[in-house]
Write an enzyme that holds these catalytic residues in place. Structure first.
Site, PDB file in Angstrom:
ATOM      1  N   ASP A 231       0.827  -1.214   0.000  1.00  0.00           N
ATOM      2  CA  ASP A 231       0.000   0.000   0.000  1.00  0.00           C
ATOM      3  C   ASP A 231       0.858   1.260   0.000  1.00  0.00           C
ATOM      4  O   ASP A 231       1.784   1.383   0.807  1.00  0.00           O
ATOM      5  CB  ASP A 231      -0.905   0.031   1.231  1.00  0.00           C
ATOM      6  CG  ASP A 231      -1.975  -1.050   1.192  1.00  0.00           C
ATOM      7  OD1 ASP A 231      -2.235  -1.585   0.107  1.00  0.00           O
ATOM      8  OD2 ASP A 231      -2.553  -1.354   2.252  1.00  0.00           O
TER       9      ASP A 231
ATOM     10  N   GLU B 167       0.647  12.402  -1.286  1.00  0.00           N
ATOM     11  CA  GLU B 167       0.755  13.303  -0.130  1.00  0.00           C
ATOM     12  C   GLU B 167       2.173  13.817   0.080  1.00  0.00           C
ATOM     13  O   GLU B 167       2.387  14.937   0.545  1.00  0.00           O
ATOM     14  CB  GLU B 167       0.281  12.537   1.104  1.00  0.00           C
ATOM     15  CG  GLU B 167       0.557  13.152   2.438  1.00  0.00           C
ATOM     16  CD  GLU B 167       0.307  12.131   3.536  1.00  0.00           C
ATOM     17  OE1 GLU B 167       1.118  12.063   4.468  1.00  0.00           O
ATOM     18  OE2 GLU B 167      -0.699  11.410   3.450  1.00  0.00           O
TER      19      GLU B 167
ATOM     20  N   HIS C 244     -15.800   4.825   4.231  1.00  0.00           N
ATOM     21  CA  HIS C 244     -15.757   5.788   5.326  1.00  0.00           C
ATOM     22  C   HIS C 244     -17.145   6.319   5.689  1.00  0.00           C
ATOM     23  O   HIS C 244     -17.274   7.114   6.608  1.00  0.00           O
ATOM     24  CB  HIS C 244     -14.819   6.946   4.974  1.00  0.00           C
ATOM     25  CG  HIS C 244     -13.383   6.521   4.888  1.00  0.00           C
ATOM     26  ND1 HIS C 244     -12.799   6.153   3.701  1.00  0.00           N
ATOM     27  CD2 HIS C 244     -12.441   6.366   5.832  1.00  0.00           C
ATOM     28  CE1 HIS C 244     -11.544   5.806   3.931  1.00  0.00           C
ATOM     29  NE2 HIS C 244     -11.293   5.930   5.206  1.00  0.00           N
TER      30      HIS C 244
END
Length: 757
Positions: A600, A606, A695
């Site tokens: 992952d 980011e 989520h």
């Protein structure tokens, strides 16, 4: 004016994650709204008291949020998406949660607002939605209530608000596309009203955050600053606040703005301080962010003393502050009882960083550097600690060769070999890795950690959970199974615990989004692996089924990005150390019969520098680190990677460079918007666009998933398309998980029939 000090924001979650617990209790109807509000007030009072005790000149107000400060700004401005509005038009706390989660009392479930990363941090914000000709008005008065609270308790207040240009930059247009800057004509009057209301309360200084000034902005956006701020003149004083990088490239615009002060991040920005001083108007406050708000190390106060002392010789109006909000730091080092004294002496959390600001201010006021000796000298012991340097790791880094970073054959050859190996159907179904983490599982891990049970008992219980999850997945008829990750607390913390070079906290929690908190490991020394981490669990899971079981590892860039880093080595060196350690784990998994391995890398985007001109250098070493981890495998071994909640379009070339056989990505929350990009960019390998948003508690229907898959097939060849959720399922409960996955499998079977007929 004498030298003053301040902070840009304090962590809102509480030292024991009180906010998280209160939020989740409210969502599950265990506490009332009044009880929730009382907990929020208690936290704010605690945080203001800590700042006052540290002799910070202003307490920061407006940094508290019930979910996210960008969402709080949307609420303040009345920017409520149409689907989240109450029938009676009232706006309350449940409205905020409805936007963030897509669910609220007495309301039908709807799509939650999109969520993405806050600049180059691991904090997430709720993306504002804009429609053409949108109007704004003050709707949510939490900010004004909090100012009143702080004033009533006698505090000197510096409110913080998110600036209008950054707010527009962070949002997305919905419906007909248009220029977001067109909305300024409607937004500026509301900001004028906000500033006036704050000043009416007797406030002098207002902190207005415009972090996009660290970016390389177009002339259009820079002109928007000049236009907007020309309307912000009054008896109040504005401190224009920037952080996360330097702003020297935009200074010519900034110094024209009618503000009264400028905050710069000296930790992450590269400045010529002589030039900075000459350019910034003499009558402005120049606030110097010298205490690192994004890491947990003590600051070298003697170094910063000399920098600021020099500035004070040529400038009257100087403030001492943090580089950015302490939102990104744990709350209080004093809560930690299980870190060695040697290591603890190197660290500083938010409470201690307030003390650092005060200590540095006192030294500057008295022109006495000796005040700082004891504090700084404790940090210097890191340089010669035996926990830091490992010559074998340094040697391995120097031996990395180009052949360590490439697969032996290209994807098109590997893909055929892998299809024969696994025999998967069209549109293979899988999950991202984790399954629900129940209280029983958390208690089991805690009991083992606290030595209340031995390893044999712990292992037996974990294996029960693995058996159950394998059985459940087979019943659901998923194609590629996972072992559920029940032994893992957090995707980064878990691997850090099994690698050398890391230390861990008990209460070093940092907010990621909403009630989601993470406890980043701390890299203090050279990183290496001395024993297997996941192999035995995966081998056990594979022994229970004839279907392939996929292993999950957290990639080197993500472990790097989501840890607190040592500050004496370049990031790329630390990342390569992690990559070599993980490569050993990949090798053991493969030797143990596991031939689908997911690595992952949600943090790849980011980690980009804020300035595009610096992207290529970063992406070069970041993709290389991933390939060090993944490339020394057999051709039949299928390497997956997973990414979520970021703007993938910016880094698609780099994603291709990873050369993963399969990438799974988040798309459901953004209505598969990303897939439209694939019309222009032909991703060459296999891809699994997430078909439902994990989520949100909402359960996707079969027809909704079919619709998303139909959309995906327009842009991705069906023989290279996988079906999976957006992310791991650890935060969901079992009932939600089973229903959602059942619908996902049924929808996939329906699509197979349609495309095989």
């Amino acid at each position: 004016m004498p030298i003053m000090n301040h902070i840009l924001g304090f962590p809102r979650i509480g030292s024991q994650r009180e906010l998280k617990q209160a939020q989740e209790s409210y969502w599950s109807n265990q506490i009332s709204r009044e009880q929730l509000l009382k907990i929020g007030l208690d936290l704010r009072l605690q945080h203001w008291k800590k700042q006052k005790e540290s002799e910070i000149d202003f307490v920061c107000v407006g940094d508290f949020s019930w979910y996210d400060h960008v969402l709080s700004t949307s609420m303040l401005l009345g920017n409520i998406p149409e689907r989240h509005k109450n029938v009676n038009k009232c706006v309350d706390l449940d409205t905020l949660f409805y936007i963030a989660r897509g669910i609220a009392p007495n309301r039908k479930p709807v799509a939650a607002a999109e969520m993405t990363k806050w600049f180059n941090t691991n904090y997430h914000y709720i993306v504002p939605e804009f429609v053409q000709d949108q109007t704004f008005s003050i709707t949510w008065c939490q900010l004004f209530h909090e100012i009143d609270e702080a004033l009533n308790y006698g505090y000197k207040v510096k409110p913080v608000i998110l600036g209008p240009i950054t707010y527009l930059w962070l949002g997305k247009t919905k419906g007909k596309d248009f220029n977001r800057l067109d909305l300024l004509r409607n937004l500026i009057p509301v900001y004028q009203e906000i500033l006036s209301k704050i000043h009416e309360k007797g406030i002098d200084w207002i902190q207005i955050d415009e972090p996009i000034l660290s970016l390389e902005l177009s002339d259009e956006w820079l002109k928007a600053f000049e236009l907007s701020y020309s309307f912000f003149s009054g008896n109040y004083k504005l401190l224009l606040t920037t952080f996360f990088d330097g702003i020297e490239h935009n200074l010519k615009t900034i110094v024209k703005l009618p503000v009264d002060g400028l905050h710069v991040d000296l930790v992450h920005g590269k400045y010529n301080l002589v030039e900075l001083n000459n350019l910034v108007p003499e009558h402005w406050i120049l606030s110097l962010g010298v205490i690192n708000g994004r890491n947990i190390w003590k600051s070298d106060l003697k170094y910063w003393f000399n920098i600021i002392r020099t500035m004070l010789m040529v400038r009257k109006h100087v403030w001492v502050g943090a580089s950015c909000s302490f939102l990104h730091c744990p709350v209080d080092l004093n809560s930690e009882k299980n870190i060695s004294i040697e290591v603890k002496n190197w660290f500083s959390f938010a409470v201690q960083k307030c003390y650092e600001i005060n200590l540095l201010t006192k030294a500057l006021k008295s022109d006495n550097v000796s005040i700082l000796e004891e504090w700084s000298n404790l940090l210097y012991t890191h340089n010669y600690s035996n926990q830091v340097n490992n010559p074998f790791v340094r040697s391995a880094i120097n031996k990395i060769h180009k052949s360590d970073t490439v697969r032996s054959v290209p994807y098109v050859i590997r893909a055929n070999l892998q299809k024969r190996k696994f025999g998967l159907p069209l549109l293979p179904t899988t999950t991202i890795g984790s399954f629900p983490q129940t209280n029983d599982i958390r208690k089991l891990r805690l009991d083992y950690k606290n030595k209340n049970i031995n390893f044999d008992d712990y292992s037996a219980e974990i294996k029960k959970h693995i058996r159950n999850v394998i059985s459940t997945q087979e019943e659901l008829e998923l194609d590629v199974l996972v072992h559920g990750e029940f032994e893992r607390n957090d995707m980064v913390e878990y691997f850090g615990e099994h690698l050398h070079g890391f230390v861990f906290t008990d209460f070093g929690w940092v907010q990621s989004y909403g009630s989601r908190c993470v406890k980043p490991p701390i890299i203090v020394g050279d990183v290496y692996r001395s024993k297997k981490i996941t192999t035995e669990w995966l081998q056990y899971a594979q022994s229970l089924t004839k279907k392939p079981v996929k292993a999950m590892l957290t990639g080197p860039v993500t472990i790097l990005s989501w840890s607190f880093l040592r500050e004496d080595l370049p990031k790329q060196i630390i990342c390569n150390q992690i990559a070599l350690a993980l490569r050993d784990e990949v090798s053991d998994l493969e030797s143990g019969g596991i031939h689908i391995i997911q690595i992952d890398e949600p943090a790849l985007r980011e980690g980009l520098p804020l300035k595009k001109s610096e992207w290529n250098e970063y992406l070069s070493w970041a993709t290389k680190s991933f390939r060090i981890t993944s490339s020394k495998v057999q051709d039949i071994t299928q390497i997956h990677t997973h990414m979520c909640y970021c703007e993938f379009q910016d880094i698609m070339d780099a994603i291709v460079e990873l050369d993963a056989d399969v990438i799974t990505i988040e798309t459901a929350r953004s209505d598969m918007e990303l897939l439209r990009f694939f019309k222009k960019f032909k991703y060459p390998n296999e891809i699994g666009p997430g078909v439902y948003d994990i989520h949100s508690p909402n359960i996707p229907t079969i027809s909704e998933i079919e619709s998303l898959l139909s959309e995906a097939i327009k842009y991705i060849p069906i023989d290279r398309l996988w079906v999976n959720p957006d992310c791991g399922l650890k935060t969901r409960n079992w009932e939600e998980t089973k229903l959602a996955l059942k619908n996902m499998v049924i929808a996939t079977k329906n699509m197979r029939k349609k495309n095989n007929s």
